[in-house]
Motif scaffolding. Structure first.
Motif, PDB file in Angstrom:
ATOM      1  N   ASP B 192       0.882  -1.183   0.028  1.00 16.12           N
ATOM      2  CA  ASP B 192       0.071   0.156   0.075  1.00 16.12           C
ATOM      3  C   ASP B 192       0.773   1.340   0.242  1.00 16.12           C
ATOM      4  O   ASP B 192       0.202   2.458  -0.229  1.00 16.12           O
ATOM      5  N   ASP B 195       4.022   2.487  -5.756  1.00  7.27           N
ATOM      6  CA  ASP B 195       3.359   2.879  -6.814  1.00  7.27           C
ATOM      7  C   ASP B 195       2.452   1.908  -7.412  1.00  7.27           C
ATOM      8  O   ASP B 195       1.576   2.165  -8.260  1.00  7.27           O
ATOM      9  N   SER B 217      -0.018  -0.688   6.536  1.00  6.66           N
ATOM     10  CA  SER B 217      -0.931   0.447   6.073  1.00  6.66           C
ATOM     11  C   SER B 217      -2.297   0.669   6.767  1.00  6.66           C
ATOM     12  O   SER B 217      -2.646   1.852   6.670  1.00  6.66           O
ATOM     13  N   GLN B 266      -5.970   5.747   2.286  1.00  9.61           N
ATOM     14  CA  GLN B 266      -5.229   6.303   1.067  1.00  9.61           C
ATOM     15  C   GLN B 266      -4.612   7.670   1.799  1.00  9.61           C
ATOM     16  O   GLN B 266      -3.451   7.942   1.486  1.00  9.61           O
ATOM     17  N   GLN B 267      -5.412   8.312   2.663  1.00  9.58           N
ATOM     18  CA  GLN B 267      -5.010   9.441   3.444  1.00  9.58           C
ATOM     19  C   GLN B 267      -3.788   8.955   4.096  1.00  9.58           C
ATOM     20  O   GLN B 267      -2.753   9.852   3.774  1.00  9.58           O
ATOM     21  N   SER B 269      -1.816   6.587   4.008  1.00  9.40           N
ATOM     22  CA  SER B 269      -0.796   6.117   3.025  1.00  9.40           C
ATOM     23  C   SER B 269       0.077   7.210   2.420  1.00  9.40           C
ATOM     24  O   SER B 269       1.194   7.333   2.136  1.00  9.40           O
ATOM     25  N   THR B 270      -0.570   8.210   1.682  1.00 10.71           N
ATOM     26  CA  THR B 270      -0.349   9.306   1.131  1.00 10.71           C
ATOM     27  C   THR B 270       0.796  10.309   2.020  1.00 10.71           C
ATOM     28  O   THR B 270       1.737  10.637   1.531  1.00 10.71           O
ATOM     29  N   LYS B 271       0.270  10.433   3.201  1.00 14.42           N
ATOM     30  CA  LYS B 271       0.964  11.339   4.238  1.00 14.42           C
ATOM     31  C   LYS B 271       2.243  10.354   4.390  1.00 14.42           C
ATOM     32  O   LYS B 271       3.505  10.974   4.296  1.00 14.42           O
ATOM     33  N   ARG B 273       3.936   8.235   2.424  1.00 14.35           N
ATOM     34  CA  ARG B 273       4.880   8.540   1.196  1.00 14.35           C
ATOM     35  C   ARG B 273       5.401   9.800   1.169  1.00 14.35           C
ATOM     36  O   ARG B 273       6.685   9.727   0.795  1.00 14.35           O
ATOM     37  N   ALA B 274       4.582  10.778   1.542  1.00 13.10           N
ATOM     38  CA  ALA B 274       5.186  12.273   1.385  1.00 13.10           C
ATOM     39  C   ALA B 274       6.513  12.132   2.497  1.00 13.10           C
ATOM     40  O   ALA B 274       7.502  12.878   2.089  1.00 13.10           O
ATOM     41  N   ASN B 296       7.060   1.377   4.024  1.00 15.04           N
ATOM     42  CA  ASN B 296       7.007   2.605   4.978  1.00 15.04           C
ATOM     43  C   ASN B 296       8.082   2.745   5.852  1.00 15.04           C
ATOM     44  O   ASN B 296       8.137   3.151   7.182  1.00 15.04           O
TER      45      ASN B 296
END
Lengths: 355, 355
Positions: B192, B195, B217, B266-267, B269-271, B273-274, B296
């Motif tokens: 998760d 890409d 995740s 998604q929220q 995981s996106t944080k 990844r950033a 992660n």
């Protein structure tokens, strides 16, 4: 999805086996469920408290792989050290750990017959032979048990036994532990409903494991927590086989709270034992042949040994009991002791049948 | 308690092994814990709702052994049928089921090196040989992977890999699945954060299993829930090996609620990844050699390959990362991506060290 032709890569032992058949967990409502030895009473009120107060954020962290707090509660409750306790994901997980620790194609297991039907399934997965030793006709232990078990590395005694519900003299079990050259597992899933238990043997002999579960007497079958007692060396070895994180954080917290509440355990177990006596007496009056039970179920042979017929009749009455086909077991049905209302409904249905 | 002299009845494989060493789960507070790839964010708010509303009395009943409701949620979320899904007590349980299904003394396993250190432990318990295939120096897949794995019945590809965090081209994995004569397990514990993923391969090939977990995740390491996707025949066979009641009732309910909340996944995981990108960039500026991560966590070699030294320094600063001794892995530390505050504290400590 369309796949090409399937080719099996499973080990032949797995391809050749059919897996364990658990008792029916019906998804329809309004059934009287007396088939899988669940407790008719709710778990300790302490369980609800843990659930309501649990900080969900803590679930982001792995649980304690050693279950130390839980093992301390168990050790204190049962009178031993933390090092004498292992906890697992239900006592089925404890059984799996034991099979993987002590059996393989060179190290067979011995168990009595009839007994808990999971043992031969675990043996099948592990690829070890099962030395099935027949009970006497009254389900007592045969005198030549030790001779018959002699070639095995693991001997399982289920006390009280399932599905028969009877027990065996503690002195006989002690002698078996002293004389058997291998591990003796005493599976005590139902011990809290019994007049005595074998816990002391786990602290007396270094080849003895005593296993317990919260599924029956603690009313927590849905939680999956089993534990076992043995000498430090046995526990250390089994810990190597145990999956590190097999007992989740909630289960550790809820299990500890339930086990600490021994007063509640005594209350519900006492009620169930009283109901067992009443139910046994009433079934005898109808003409059932009853195996004297020390568990939370009754192994009962209907008149003429018509186990399957009565099982099916009760199913039609929306009452589920357990039926085990077989020359001996097929004469019986296994009835979990329910609450007063459930037991009454069962007896009323049987009275209708036999009137 | 005093026992007589201890004699071991363990299988020699168990006596000879040392067991899996899980990452430290410290019991002291005020530590910055970046060592076991837990999620720094709490689980979905739906989890708390299930906990608060759960009827504790239901715990007296056994859970659904087939986990049908949970599997339906997983199937709907991931786009397949219930029959393509198995659920277990953490993805470690899924791994155990797979080892017991497909490996034994005649059926070795192949995995890459370095990778998840549990695989050789499970092989040891199962008594199967491990065919360890070295990665290229940059942790990419070697060209002769298939030749080297040819004698194995099970090939494990961890994607993204642990502890290195890198991934491999999907096209290469597809070719391996098509050509390998045995089971390919793609362990996607960290997918998760990546890409892309290999889920489609489980629905394309009947020798492919893709496994997932809620530990990373979904922020539910404390819950123990893993699941895997494969063709119906593979799932049916593995269900025979799976302990019937391995996934408890609460875990089924909480897991279903968390998996259904894809927006929250998604929220967070996106944080992460950033943050991974920022942390990687900053570590590079300090002089760390970074393996490009799709997970992660970040596998990072401090200047001069002083993995152990920096691991110990950080421990002294109350920051725990993971260190894997070894000729190659010993040059690195593995840093779980934390929240902004944790990442900042880590970078500040490293700046102090290198200033």
């Amino acid at each position: 999805m369309s796949y090409e032709q399937y080719k099996s890569y499973f080990r032949s032992a797995i391809d050749g086996m059919s897996g364990y058949t658990p008792g029916e967990q019906p998804k329809v409502m309004n059934l009287i469920k007396l088939n899988t030895n669940e407790n008719p009473y709710p778990p300790s009120p302490e369980v609800l408290k843990v659930l309501k107060e649990y900080d969900a954020e803590r679930l982001r962290l792995y649980p304690d792989p050693l279950c130390d707090k839980l093992r301390d509660v168990i050790a204190e409750t049962y009178g031993c050290e933390r090092e004498n306790v292992i906890a697992g994901n239900g006592s089925d997980d404890i059984l799996t750990i034991i099979f993987r620790s002590f059996t393989d194609s060179q190290h067979p297991v011995a168990c009595l017959e009839p007994t808990y039907s999971l043992y031969p399934v675990l043996a099948g997965i592990q690829g070890c032979n099962v030395n099935k030793i027949q009970f006497n006709e009254d389900f007592s232990l045969p005198d030549d048990l030790l001779e018959k078990a002699a070639s095995s590395n693991l001997l399982i005694i289920t006390r009280p036994n399932a599905p028969t519900g009877n027990t065996f003299p503690l002195a006989d079990i002690r002698r078996i532990c002293a004389e058997f050259d291998g591990i003796v597992l005493i599976d005590e899933a139902y011990a809290d409903f019994s007049d005595d238990n074998c816990l002391e043997l786990a602290f007396e002999f270094n080849n003895v494991i005593v296993s317990r579960t919260v599924s029956k007497s603690y009313s927590l079958a849905g939680l999956r927590l089993g534990f076992a007692f043995a000498c430090r060396e046995l526990i250390e070895g089994m810990m190597k086989v145990k999956d590190s994180y097999s007992v989740d954080a909630l289960t550790q917290a809820i299990g500890a709270a339930a086990i600490a509440d021994q007063q509640y355990l005594q209350q519900t177990s006492t009620k169930i034992r009283a109901s067992r006596q009443v139910l046994s007496d009433e079934l005898r009056k109808i003409g059932f042949d009853i195996v004297e039970s020390q568990a939370n179920f009754i192994f009962a042979a209907p008149p003429h040994g018509e186990g399957e017929k009565i099982f099916k009749f009760l199913r039609g009455e929306n009452i589920i009991v357990r039926y085990f086909p077989g020359e001996i077991t097929g004469k019986y049905i296994r009835i979990t002791v329910g609450n007063d209302e459930q037991n009454k409904a069962l007896l009323e249905a049987l009275h209708r049948f036999y009137s």
